[in-house]
Write a protein that holds these residues in place. Structure first.
Motif, PDB file in Angstrom:
ATOM      1  N   CYS A 194      -4.206  63.974-113.704  1.00  0.00           N
ATOM      2  CA  CYS A 194      -5.282  63.452-112.865  1.00  0.00           C
ATOM      3  C   CYS A 194      -5.769  64.609-112.003  1.00  0.00           C
ATOM      4  CB  CYS A 194      -4.805  62.297-112.010  1.00  0.00           C
ATOM      5  SG  CYS A 194      -6.063  61.619-110.908  1.00  0.00           S
ATOM      6  N   ALA A 195      -6.965  65.070-112.308  1.00  0.00           N
ATOM      7  CA  ALA A 195      -7.548  66.194-111.581  1.00  0.00           C
ATOM      8  C   ALA A 195      -8.434  65.667-110.458  1.00  0.00           C
ATOM      9  CB  ALA A 195      -8.358  67.057-112.528  1.00  0.00           C
ATOM     10  N   ALA A 196      -8.298  66.292-109.310  1.00  0.00           N
ATOM     11  CA  ALA A 196      -9.049  65.857-108.134  1.00  0.00           C
ATOM     12  C   ALA A 196     -10.044  66.917-107.704  1.00  0.00           C
ATOM     13  CB  ALA A 196      -8.085  65.557-106.993  1.00  0.00           C
ATOM     14  N   SER A 197     -11.185  66.470-107.301  1.00  0.00           N
ATOM     15  CA  SER A 197     -12.155  67.367-106.703  1.00  0.00           C
ATOM     16  C   SER A 197     -12.141  67.161-105.199  1.00  0.00           C
ATOM     17  CB  SER A 197     -13.553  67.091-107.257  1.00  0.00           C
ATOM     18  OG  SER A 197     -13.946  65.766-106.919  1.00  0.00           O
ATOM     19  N   GLY A 198     -12.697  68.078-104.474  1.00  0.00           N
ATOM     20  CA  GLY A 198     -12.718  67.950-103.032  1.00  0.00           C
ATOM     21  C   GLY A 198     -11.683  68.824-102.366  1.00  0.00           C
ATOM     22  N   GLN A 199     -11.672  68.765-101.069  1.00  0.00           N
ATOM     23  CA  GLN A 199     -10.810  69.628-100.294  1.00  0.00           C
ATOM     24  C   GLN A 199      -9.557  68.890 -99.826  1.00  0.00           C
ATOM     25  OE1 GLN A 199     -13.365  70.980 -97.130  1.00  0.00           O
ATOM     26  NE2 GLN A 199     -14.368  72.508 -98.399  1.00  0.00           N
ATOM     27  N   SER A 200      -8.638  69.652 -99.332  1.00  0.00           N
ATOM     28  CA  SER A 200      -7.429  69.123 -98.684  1.00  0.00           C
ATOM     29  C   SER A 200      -6.558  68.307 -99.634  1.00  0.00           C
ATOM     30  CB  SER A 200      -7.807  68.264 -97.465  1.00  0.00           C
ATOM     31  OG  SER A 200      -8.595  69.003 -96.558  1.00  0.00           O
ATOM     32  N   PHE A 201      -6.559  68.675-100.891  1.00  0.00           N
ATOM     33  CA  PHE A 201      -5.749  67.941-101.883  1.00  0.00           C
ATOM     34  C   PHE A 201      -4.294  67.889-101.472  1.00  0.00           C
ATOM     35  CE2 PHE A 201      -4.709  66.250-105.973  1.00  0.00           C
ATOM     36  CZ  PHE A 201      -3.504  66.819-106.343  1.00  0.00           C
ATOM     37  N   SER A 202      -3.801  68.968-100.900  1.00  0.00           N
ATOM     38  CA  SER A 202      -2.382  69.043-100.563  1.00  0.00           C
ATOM     39  C   SER A 202      -1.980  68.045 -99.481  1.00  0.00           C
ATOM     40  CB  SER A 202      -2.018  70.463-100.110  1.00  0.00           C
ATOM     41  OG  SER A 202      -2.742  70.810 -98.942  1.00  0.00           O
ATOM     42  N   THR A 203      -2.920  67.474 -98.786  1.00  0.00           N
ATOM     43  CA  THR A 203      -2.614  66.512 -97.730  1.00  0.00           C
ATOM     44  C   THR A 203      -2.642  65.062 -98.207  1.00  0.00           C
ATOM     45  OG1 THR A 203      -4.915  66.261 -97.002  1.00  0.00           O
ATOM     46  CG2 THR A 203      -3.660  68.084 -96.045  1.00  0.00           C
ATOM     47  N   TYR A 204      -2.966  64.856 -99.477  1.00  0.00           N
ATOM     48  CA  TYR A 204      -3.091  63.507-100.029  1.00  0.00           C
ATOM     49  C   TYR A 204      -1.782  63.012-100.647  1.00  0.00           C
ATOM     50  CZ  TYR A 204      -8.163  63.304 -99.536  1.00  0.00           C
ATOM     51  OH  TYR A 204      -9.435  63.241 -99.029  1.00  0.00           O
ATOM     52  N   ALA A 205      -1.503  61.756-100.429  1.00  0.00           N
ATOM     53  CA  ALA A 205      -0.507  61.069-101.242  1.00  0.00           C
ATOM     54  C   ALA A 205      -1.198  60.639-102.531  1.00  0.00           C
ATOM     55  CB  ALA A 205       0.044  59.858-100.511  1.00  0.00           C
ATOM     56  N   LEU A 206      -0.458  60.645-103.617  1.00  0.00           N
ATOM     57  CA  LEU A 206      -1.023  60.363-104.940  1.00  0.00           C
ATOM     58  C   LEU A 206      -0.169  59.321-105.635  1.00  0.00           C
ATOM     59  CD1 LEU A 206      -1.386  64.116-105.703  1.00  0.00           C
ATOM     60  CD2 LEU A 206      -3.306  62.600-105.253  1.00  0.00           C
ATOM     61  N   GLY A 207      -0.834  58.422-106.312  1.00  0.00           N
ATOM     62  CA  GLY A 207      -0.099  57.366-106.994  1.00  0.00           C
ATOM     63  C   GLY A 207      -0.616  57.116-108.390  1.00  0.00           C
ATOM     64  N   TRP A 208       0.254  56.566-109.218  1.00  0.00           N
ATOM     65  CA  TRP A 208      -0.125  56.068-110.537  1.00  0.00           C
ATOM     66  C   TRP A 208       0.149  54.573-110.569  1.00  0.00           C
ATOM     67  CZ3 TRP A 208      -2.702  58.673-114.238  1.00  0.00           C
ATOM     68  CH2 TRP A 208      -2.687  60.077-114.201  1.00  0.00           C
ATOM     69  N   PHE A 209      -0.835  53.846-111.051  1.00  0.00           N
ATOM     70  CA  PHE A 209      -0.725  52.408-111.247  1.00  0.00           C
ATOM     71  C   PHE A 209      -1.132  52.096-112.672  1.00  0.00           C
ATOM     72  CE2 PHE A 209      -0.154  50.941-106.849  1.00  0.00           C
ATOM     73  CZ  PHE A 209      -0.440  52.121-106.163  1.00  0.00           C
ATOM     74  N   ARG A 210      -0.777  50.925-113.154  1.00  0.00           N
ATOM     75  CA  ARG A 210      -1.177  50.553-114.508  1.00  0.00           C
ATOM     76  C   ARG A 210      -1.533  49.082-114.563  1.00  0.00           C
ATOM     77  NH1 ARG A 210       4.718  51.186-117.563  1.00  0.00           N
ATOM     78  NH2 ARG A 210       5.710  49.315-116.664  1.00  0.00           N
ATOM     79  N   GLN A 211      -2.356  48.756-115.531  1.00  0.00           N
ATOM     80  CA  GLN A 211      -2.750  47.366-115.732  1.00  0.00           C
ATOM     81  C   GLN A 211      -2.762  47.064-117.214  1.00  0.00           C
ATOM     82  OE1 GLN A 211      -6.422  46.219-113.815  1.00  0.00           O
ATOM     83  NE2 GLN A 211      -5.871  44.054-113.919  1.00  0.00           N
ATOM     84  N   ALA A 212      -1.892  46.155-117.610  1.00  0.00           N
ATOM     85  CA  ALA A 212      -1.824  45.700-118.988  1.00  0.00           C
ATOM     86  C   ALA A 212      -2.795  44.534-119.164  1.00  0.00           C
ATOM     87  CB  ALA A 212      -0.402  45.273-119.325  1.00  0.00           C
TER      88      ALA A 212
END
Length: 125
Positions: free
Chosen positions: A21-39
């Motif tokens: 998952c590639a992110a654009s924008g600034q301050s990426f290192s300050t973000y929490a990141l999650g993966w979710f799924r939907q069946a």
């Protein structure tokens, strides 16, 4: 921030895939990141999350020991390495991001304001 998920596909049970998952924008290192799924015909569920501190991670019980979340701040990318895949892992996988999420909130989809478009993972038996 904008998120672009990729890496889904068709794999046999027991196989592996790595989602990105590639992110654009600034301050990426300050973000929490999650993966979710939907069946199909099911609600979206939490899979894994990683704090701005890469040593802080959280996993759903159903994937613990099989999936690994990681981040590369230099590439503004979060990964989900999925091993020993099972047919019940079949779903659309979404990445999510936001700032200021405390550990106890990392499993809640409502804690995240930014979402990718999803990538389909299909595990055949």
């Amino acid at each position: 921030v904008q998120l672009q998920a990729s890496g889904g596909g068709l794999v046999q049970a027991g196989g592996s895939l790595r989602l990105s998952c590639a992110a654009s924008g600034q301050s990426f290192s300050t973000y929490a990141l999650g993966w979710f799924r939907q069946a199909p015909e099911k609600e979206r569920e939490f899979v894994a999350a990683i704090s701005w501190n890469p040593d802080t991670t959280s996993y759903a019980d159903s994937v613990k020991g099989r999936f690994t979340i990681s981040r590369d701040n230099a590439k503004n990318t979060v990964y989900l390495q999925m091993n020993s895949l099972k047919p019940e892992d079949t779903a659309v996988y979404y990445c999510a991001a936001d700032q200021g999420i405390i550990y106890s909130e990392m499993r809640r989809s409502r804690a995240y304001d930014y979402w990718g478009q999803g990538t389909l993972v299909t595990v055949s038996s």
